[in-house]
Design an enzyme around this catalytic site. Structure first.
Site, short mmCIF file in Angstrom:
data_model
loop_
_atom_site.label_atom_id
_atom_site.label_comp_id
_atom_site.label_asym_id
_atom_site.label_seq_id
_atom_site.Cartn_x
_atom_site.Cartn_y
_atom_site.Cartn_z
CE LYS A 143 -15.53 9.36 -7.40
NZ LYS A 143 -14.54 9.78 -6.15
NE ARG A 195 -9.72 10.68 -14.30
CZ ARG A 195 -9.31 10.60 -12.89
NH1 ARG A 195 -9.03 11.42 -12.09
NH2 ARG A 195 -9.35 9.41 -12.35
NE ARG A 229 -9.93 3.91 4.80
CZ ARG A 229 -10.55 4.46 3.72
NH1 ARG A 229 -11.89 3.90 3.35
NH2 ARG A 229 -9.76 5.41 2.70
NE ARG A 283 -7.92 1.87 -0.06
CZ ARG A 283 -9.15 2.61 -0.16
NH1 ARG A 283 -10.29 1.93 -0.05
NH2 ARG A 283 -9.00 3.64 -0.95
NE ARG A 305 -6.78 8.96 -4.79
CZ ARG A 305 -7.95 8.20 -4.30
NH1 ARG A 305 -7.75 7.82 -3.04
NH2 ARG A 305 -8.89 7.77 -4.91
#
Length: 190
Positions: A13, A88, A127, A137, A148
């Site tokens: 996104k 949401r 990653r 991260r 998540r």
């Protein structure tokens, strides 16, 4: 042009929003960023939000919608905006629709970036392995992604049928390349 982008964490996104911002001169709006800006600016709504957040509570829908309303009145939103991470809940979607109607605005496109969640886990692992530990991260791990995704399915995904029932939900294949996804989205924006 006013757009909502939906999709689970890692669907792309943010990447697609950057492309839309560049191509169409619209603004990407993050509710978290808007809340922090309203608090920092000391606006009336920002002060209310600060007191709620300082008490460790969630900011209610009316307050969030009020902050979004104030934000889209700013000059940089004259060409439109992209909402990412909002609404949401169905109540937020209904409140957003009502607020936009009151302003004489509408949502032009609601786009869901559909992805294979197993591939998302593969991407995170790849990653993480390719990035030196000091540069990773904090959320580049499978456990965080799992949490998540759980939140996304519990809170945000139930909004999709609301827009589908209105006949305004458009889906793109998020498993394609960045350019292919951008082209799919562009096809809906003609």
């Amino acid at each position: 042009m006013n757009i909502i982008l939906f999709g689970p964490p890692g669907a792309g996104k943010g990447t697609q929003a950057e492309i839309l911002v560049e191509k169409h001169g619209i603004v990407q709006l993050s509710t978290g960023d808007m809340l922090r800006a309203a608090v920092a600016a000391g606006t009336e709504l920002g002060q209310k939000a600060k007191s709620v957040m300082d008490a460790g509570q969630l900011v209610d829908d009316d307050l969030i919608i009020g902050i979004i309303s104030d934000r889209i009145d700013e000059a940089d939103c004259k060409n439109g905006f992209i909402l990412d991470g909002f609404p949401r809940t169905v109540a937020q979607a209904e409140g957003l629709d009502k607020m936009l109607v009151e302003k004489g605005l509408k949502l032009d496109k609601i786009i869901e970036i559909v992805v294979d969640e197993k591939i998302l886990f593969d991407r995170i692992e790849t990653r993480a392995q390719a990035t030196p530990e000091a540069q990773r991260r904090a959320d580049d791990n499978a456990e965080t992604l799992k949490k998540r995704l759980s939140v996304y399915h519990a809170q945000t995904a139930p909004v999709l049928p609301y827009y589908a029932a209105k006949g305004v939900l458009n889906k793109v294949d998020g498993m394609k390349s960045i350019d292919d996804v951008a082209n799919q989205i562009a096809g809906y924006l003609k």
